[in-house]
Design an enzyme around this catalytic site. Structure first.
Site, PDB file in Angstrom:
ATOM      1  N   CYS A 147      -7.506  17.505  -2.607  1.00 34.02           N
ATOM      2  CA  CYS A 147      -8.254  18.186  -3.681  1.00 34.02           C
ATOM      3  C   CYS A 147      -8.831  19.493  -3.157  1.00 34.02           C
ATOM      4  O   CYS A 147      -9.229  20.347  -3.927  1.00 34.02           O
ATOM      5  CB  CYS A 147      -9.356  17.294  -4.208  1.00 34.02           C
ATOM      6  SG  CYS A 147     -10.590  16.964  -2.975  1.00 34.02           S
ATOM      7  N   LYS A 163     -12.228  -0.067  -6.793  1.00 34.84           N
ATOM      8  CA  LYS A 163     -10.892  -0.126  -7.410  1.00 34.84           C
ATOM      9  C   LYS A 163     -10.106   1.023  -6.800  1.00 34.84           C
ATOM     10  O   LYS A 163     -10.172   2.161  -7.251  1.00 34.84           O
ATOM     11  CB  LYS A 163     -11.026   0.039  -8.921  1.00 34.84           C
ATOM     12  CG  LYS A 163      -9.893  -0.538  -9.751  1.00 34.84           C
ATOM     13  CD  LYS A 163      -8.508  -0.054  -9.414  1.00 34.84           C
ATOM     14  CE  LYS A 163      -8.167   1.306  -9.932  1.00 34.84           C
ATOM     15  NZ  LYS A 163      -6.854   1.802  -9.471  1.00 34.84           N
ATOM     16  N   GLU A 203      -3.647   2.294  -6.813  1.00 34.54           N
ATOM     17  CA  GLU A 203      -2.620   1.251  -6.724  1.00 34.54           C
ATOM     18  C   GLU A 203      -1.429   1.690  -5.882  1.00 34.54           C
ATOM     19  O   GLU A 203      -0.534   0.914  -5.605  1.00 34.54           O
ATOM     20  CB  GLU A 203      -2.178   0.797  -8.118  1.00 34.54           C
ATOM     21  CG  GLU A 203      -1.605   1.875  -9.028  1.00 34.54           C
ATOM     22  CD  GLU A 203      -2.676   2.656  -9.807  1.00 34.54           C
ATOM     23  OE1 GLU A 203      -3.669   3.098  -9.183  1.00 34.54           O
ATOM     24  OE2 GLU A 203      -2.493   2.824 -11.018  1.00 34.54           O
ATOM     25  N   ARG A 204      -1.412   2.983  -5.458  1.00 36.46           N
ATOM     26  CA  ARG A 204      -0.260   3.445  -4.665  1.00 36.46           C
ATOM     27  C   ARG A 204      -0.414   3.105  -3.183  1.00 36.46           C
ATOM     28  O   ARG A 204       0.558   2.873  -2.487  1.00 36.46           O
ATOM     29  CB  ARG A 204      -0.102   4.950  -4.801  1.00 36.46           C
ATOM     30  CG  ARG A 204       0.005   5.391  -6.228  1.00 36.46           C
ATOM     31  CD  ARG A 204       0.853   6.626  -6.405  1.00 36.46           C
ATOM     32  NE  ARG A 204       0.857   7.010  -7.804  1.00 36.46           N
ATOM     33  CZ  ARG A 204       1.551   6.399  -8.752  1.00 36.46           C
ATOM     34  NH1 ARG A 204       2.331   5.375  -8.449  1.00 36.46           N
ATOM     35  NH2 ARG A 204       1.490   6.804 -10.005  1.00 36.46           N
ATOM     36  N   SER A 224      -7.836  12.706 -10.923  1.00 37.97           N
ATOM     37  CA  SER A 224      -7.398  13.889 -11.674  1.00 37.97           C
ATOM     38  C   SER A 224      -8.370  14.172 -12.826  1.00 37.97           C
ATOM     39  O   SER A 224      -9.096  13.283 -13.279  1.00 37.97           O
ATOM     40  CB  SER A 224      -5.992  13.656 -12.209  1.00 37.97           C
ATOM     41  OG  SER A 224      -6.000  12.532 -13.074  1.00 37.97           O
ATOM     42  N   PHE A 270      -5.190   8.293  -4.815  1.00 41.05           N
ATOM     43  CA  PHE A 270      -4.255   7.911  -3.742  1.00 41.05           C
ATOM     44  C   PHE A 270      -4.373   8.788  -2.508  1.00 41.05           C
ATOM     45  O   PHE A 270      -3.986   8.380  -1.414  1.00 41.05           O
ATOM     46  CB  PHE A 270      -2.801   7.958  -4.267  1.00 41.05           C
ATOM     47  CG  PHE A 270      -2.215   9.351  -4.292  1.00 41.05           C
ATOM     48  CD1 PHE A 270      -1.656   9.910  -3.149  1.00 41.05           C
ATOM     49  CD2 PHE A 270      -2.225  10.133  -5.451  1.00 41.05           C
ATOM     50  CE1 PHE A 270      -1.127  11.198  -3.156  1.00 41.05           C
ATOM     51  CE2 PHE A 270      -1.697  11.412  -5.467  1.00 41.05           C
ATOM     52  CZ  PHE A 270      -1.154  11.948  -4.311  1.00 41.05           C
ATOM     53  N   GLU A 308      -2.748  22.195 -11.880  1.00 42.77           N
ATOM     54  CA  GLU A 308      -2.780  21.640 -10.523  1.00 42.77           C
ATOM     55  C   GLU A 308      -1.380  21.124 -10.174  1.00 42.77           C
ATOM     56  O   GLU A 308      -0.869  20.215 -10.828  1.00 42.77           O
ATOM     57  CB  GLU A 308      -3.789  20.482 -10.463  1.00 42.77           C
ATOM     58  CG  GLU A 308      -3.909  19.897  -9.080  1.00 42.77           C
ATOM     59  CD  GLU A 308      -4.961  18.794  -8.985  1.00 42.77           C
ATOM     60  OE1 GLU A 308      -5.120  18.020  -9.950  1.00 42.77           O
ATOM     61  OE2 GLU A 308      -5.597  18.700  -7.925  1.00 42.77           O
TER      62      GLU A 308
HETATM   63  P1  NAD Z   1      -5.421   9.723 -10.810  1.00 44.29           P
HETATM   64  O1  NAD Z   1      -6.408  10.359 -11.709  1.00 44.29           O
HETATM   65  O2  NAD Z   1      -4.045   9.479 -11.323  1.00 44.29           O
HETATM   66  O3  NAD Z   1      -5.957   8.283 -10.331  1.00 44.29           O
HETATM   67  C1  NAD Z   1      -7.270   8.114  -9.865  1.00 44.29           C
HETATM   68  C2  NAD Z   1      -7.715   6.697 -10.193  1.00 44.29           C
HETATM   69  O4  NAD Z   1      -7.700   6.521 -11.607  1.00 44.29           O
HETATM   70  C3  NAD Z   1      -6.801   5.626  -9.599  1.00 44.29           C
HETATM   71  O5  NAD Z   1      -7.585   4.582  -9.094  1.00 44.29           O
HETATM   72  C4  NAD Z   1      -5.969   5.186 -10.784  1.00 44.29           C
HETATM   73  O6  NAD Z   1      -5.599   3.830 -10.722  1.00 44.29           O
HETATM   74  C5  NAD Z   1      -6.894   5.420 -11.965  1.00 44.29           C
HETATM   75  N1  NAD Z   1      -6.149   5.750 -13.194  1.00 44.29           N
HETATM   76  C6  NAD Z   1      -4.948   6.402 -13.280  1.00 44.29           C
HETATM   77  N2  NAD Z   1      -4.595   6.525 -14.568  1.00 44.29           N
HETATM   78  C7  NAD Z   1      -5.579   5.976 -15.316  1.00 44.29           C
HETATM   79  C8  NAD Z   1      -5.791   5.818 -16.720  1.00 44.29           C
HETATM   80  N3  NAD Z   1      -4.900   6.266 -17.629  1.00 44.29           N
HETATM   81  N4  NAD Z   1      -6.931   5.217 -17.135  1.00 44.29           N
HETATM   82  C9  NAD Z   1      -7.834   4.759 -16.246  1.00 44.29           C
HETATM   83  N5  NAD Z   1      -7.668   4.875 -14.894  1.00 44.29           N
HETATM   84  C10 NAD Z   1      -6.570   5.485 -14.432  1.00 44.29           C
HETATM   85  O7  NAD Z   1      -5.400  10.588  -9.469  1.00 44.29           O
HETATM   86  P2  NAD Z   1      -4.419  10.434  -8.227  1.00 44.29           P
HETATM   87  O8  NAD Z   1      -3.082  10.929  -8.617  1.00 44.29           O
HETATM   88  O9  NAD Z   1      -4.548   9.101  -7.627  1.00 44.29           O
HETATM   89  O10 NAD Z   1      -5.110  11.465  -7.204  1.00 44.29           O
HETATM   90  C11 NAD Z   1      -4.872  12.837  -7.225  1.00 44.29           C
HETATM   91  C12 NAD Z   1      -5.890  13.582  -8.059  1.00 44.29           C
HETATM   92  O11 NAD Z   1      -7.209  13.331  -7.568  1.00 44.29           O
HETATM   93  C13 NAD Z   1      -5.729  15.088  -7.991  1.00 44.29           C
HETATM   94  O12 NAD Z   1      -5.947  15.610  -9.277  1.00 44.29           O
HETATM   95  C14 NAD Z   1      -6.807  15.529  -7.021  1.00 44.29           C
HETATM   96  O13 NAD Z   1      -7.256  16.857  -7.184  1.00 44.29           O
HETATM   97  C15 NAD Z   1      -7.884  14.564  -7.381  1.00 44.29           C
HETATM   98  N6  NAD Z   1      -8.865  14.439  -6.306  1.00 44.29           N
HETATM   99  C16 NAD Z   1     -10.072  15.033  -6.481  1.00 44.29           C
HETATM  100  C17 NAD Z   1     -11.010  14.975  -5.482  1.00 44.29           C
HETATM  101  C18 NAD Z   1     -12.344  15.623  -5.647  1.00 44.29           C
HETATM  102  O14 NAD Z   1     -13.180  15.419  -4.799  1.00 44.29           O
HETATM  103  N7  NAD Z   1     -12.592  16.387  -6.690  1.00 44.29           N
HETATM  104  C19 NAD Z   1     -10.723  14.300  -4.285  1.00 44.29           C
HETATM  105  C20 NAD Z   1      -9.485  13.683  -4.139  1.00 44.29           C
HETATM  106  C21 NAD Z   1      -8.553  13.773  -5.169  1.00 44.29           C
END
Ligand code: NAD
Length: 501
Positions: A284, A176, A179-180, A229, A152, A385
């Site tokens: 991140c 994909k 969804e937020r 994450s 998101f 985090e």
């Molecule tokens: P998230 O992991 O909750 O979601 C990321 C994606 O995974 C979304 O598209 C979501 O729909 C999907 N998802 C969520 N739960 C899932 C599940 N149980 N099974 C399968 N898919 C699922 O992350 P977020 O809250 O959207 O974003 C924040 C996180 O992303 C933080 O941890 C941040 O550090 C990380 N991030 C990392 C980088 C990097 O380059 N390393 C960059 C941006 C964000």
């Protein structure tokens, strides 16, 4: 800004495509109010998108590099013209300030700009006479249909780390998004079509776990790029790898900024504040931990307190806002709980953002900038985090202890050192187990023509994102060995393994 509720559908085969089943409300983080309704996909939606993508990719791979480049140039121009519209949508659904949203669009466009030089990047090698009368050359070909799953916090930039290069190298891409804050991706899809990209080469399927798992296991998909994450990155990496796909899964972070006693402390505090509190700490590459070395500690606490107290917290569409709301009411509760738990464990709360209310936005997800210190290094508020505007200041005695603390984190995304000493800066870049390092730079996010990626629990897979590593990720190499004997020439065939003579 729109006040009517809008519907967000999938974008398949070049058209808005309604979902068949469940929906999810899209909320404005600054007000808590619903602004839209997202139609969620399922495994059948993924099947449909892959079927369309497979057909589109076969033709797209035959399109000349010159034509692909022209489409990308048009896309860049359209993105520039629509920056205001996309930034407004990002601010409405994500909450970040308009300036920050424009910043992420500009950084995303760096990858698109890099992708316009694909004519250079796809050049192979040629060696004449590797053996007598034998030449060798290489070429890179697209993988086929590839998928991107994104978080998101950068609804425009992170998808742009992926699709311009995937498309430029001849793949079809299925996105994909989170969804937020899904709307920016649909605008991008519409603009690709306007730029002349054939339908089916870029598609958007919305949804949650079911869609992600279907993308990770679908036979028609060759590779998966994920950013999010760490627990989900691990899941995606394991699931898609087990299904035989190429995977790059970028995970979470807990970035440390080391402040040496020789540093310009006011400068360091201002930079760390931007890293810790910019976009409410939801990056991140945010800086949720400052590590003060020796005599830097007390001076830094004073300076960071002044910086935090200067910040104006408010909705992202207000010009004077420095720090916007966090993404959800749950995220706000988590950040406050982690501050409470640290305090209960003996930490000192130097700047307290817990009670903050923004007038006229009482239902918004606002948390003020928060600074704590004297926290044990095993406490989860330090080790986990937080992903919010909470800065933990850890104090160590010397440079070696700072490096040891940084390296003890399971994450290894980014880090920074603030110092006037070239000697310590050089040692720092050599000794830390982290992928991206800033020297007097708080958020060392590589430019689009380098690659982006962390170490350890911040990245699963071999390839970093965007830049040259993405060209390699989205293509497969062929090595060709050629001999053209004259028509009547006889070349003796040997039964032993060929050596090059
Ligand atoms: P998230 O992991 O909750 O979601 C990321 C994606 O995974 C979304 O598209 C979501 O729909 C999907 N998802 C969520 N739960 C899932 C599940 N149980 N099974 C399968 N898919 C699922 O992350 P977020 O809250 O959207 O974003 C924040 C996180 O992303 C933080 O941890 C941040 O550090 C990380 N991030 C990392 C980088 C990097 O380059 N390393 C960059 C941006 C964000």
């Amino acid at each position: 800004m729109t006040t009517e509720l809008y519907d967000i559908t999938h974008w398949i085969a070049g058209a808005e495509t309604p979902g068949q089943g469940s929906t999810q409300p899209i909320l404005n983080p600054a007000t808590g109010a619903q602004v839209g309704t997202l139609q969620l996909g399922d495994a059948a939606t993924v099947d449909r998108a892959v079927e369309v993508a497979l057909a589109a990719q076969r033709e797209w791979a035959q399109v000349s590099l010159a034509k692909r480049t022209q489409i990308l140039y048009r896309m860049r121009q359209l993105m520039v013209e629509h920056t205001e519209e996309i930034a407004q949508v990002i601010t409405r659904e994500h909450g970040k300030t308009i300036a920050d949203a424009k910043g992420e669009i500009a950084r995303g466009l760096e990858t698109l700009e890099f992708a316009t030089s694909i004519t250079q990047e796809l050049k192979g090698f040629f060696s004449e006479n590797v053996s007598t009368g034998v030449d060798a050359h290489t070429m890179r070909q697209p993988l086929g249909v590839v998928a991107g799953i994104t978080p998101f916090n950068f609804p425009a930039m992170v998808p742009f780390w992926m699709h311009p290069i995937a498309i430029a190298t001849g793949n079809a891409f299925i996105l994909k998004p989170s969804e937020r804050d899904p709307s920016a991706s649909n605008i991008v899809a519409r603009l690709y079509q306007e730029a002349g990209l054939p339908d089916g080469v870029f598609q958007v399927v919305h949804g949650g776990k079911e869609v992600v798992d279907a993308l990770c296991t679908h036979d028609g998909i060759q590779a998966v790029s994920f950013v999010g994450s760490t627990p989900i990155a691990k899941h995606v990496h394991a699931t898609a790898s087990a299904a035989g796909k190429r995977v790059q899964a970028l995970g979470g972070a807990n970035n440390h900024a080391v402040v040496m006693p020789d540093a310009n402390i006011e400068f360091a505090a201002a930079q760390v504040a931007s890293g810790a509190f910019g976009s409410a700490g939801e990056r991140c590459m945010a800086v949720p931990v400052a590590v003060t070395v020796g005599a830097a500690h007390e001076k830094f606490l004073e300076a960071i307190t002044a910086e935090a107290n200067k910040l104006v917290v408010g909705p992202g569409d207000r010009a004077e806002t420095d720090m916007p709301p966090v993404i959800t009411a749950e995220a706000k509760k988590r950040i406050i709980r982690m501050t409470d738990e640290a305090e209960a464990a003996g930490a000192r709360v130097i700047v307290d953002g817990r009670g903050l209310v923004v007038e006229g936005h009482e239902d918004g997800n606002f948390v003020g900038p928060t600074v704590i210190t004297d926290l044990d290094r095993t406490h989860p508020t330090y080790t986990d985090e937080v992903f919010g505007p909470l800065l933990v200041v850890m104090h160590v005695g010397n440079f070696d202890e700072a490096v040891e603390l940084v390296n003890s984190s399971p994450f290894g995304n980014g880090t920074a050192i603030f110092t006037d000493s070239g000697h310590y800066a050089r040692r720092y870049q050599e000794e830390v187990t982290v992928g991206m390092i800033g020297i007097n730079v708080p958020i060392p996010t590589p430019v689009g023509y380098y690659s982006f990626g962390g170490w350890k629990d911040s990245l699963f897979g071999e390839h970093h994102a965007h830049g040259p590593e993405a060209v390699s990720f989205y293509t497969r190499q062929k090595a060709i060995t050629t001999r053209w004997p004259a028509q009547n020439e006889t070349v003796e065939a040997s039964m032993s393994f060929p050596t090059h003579e």
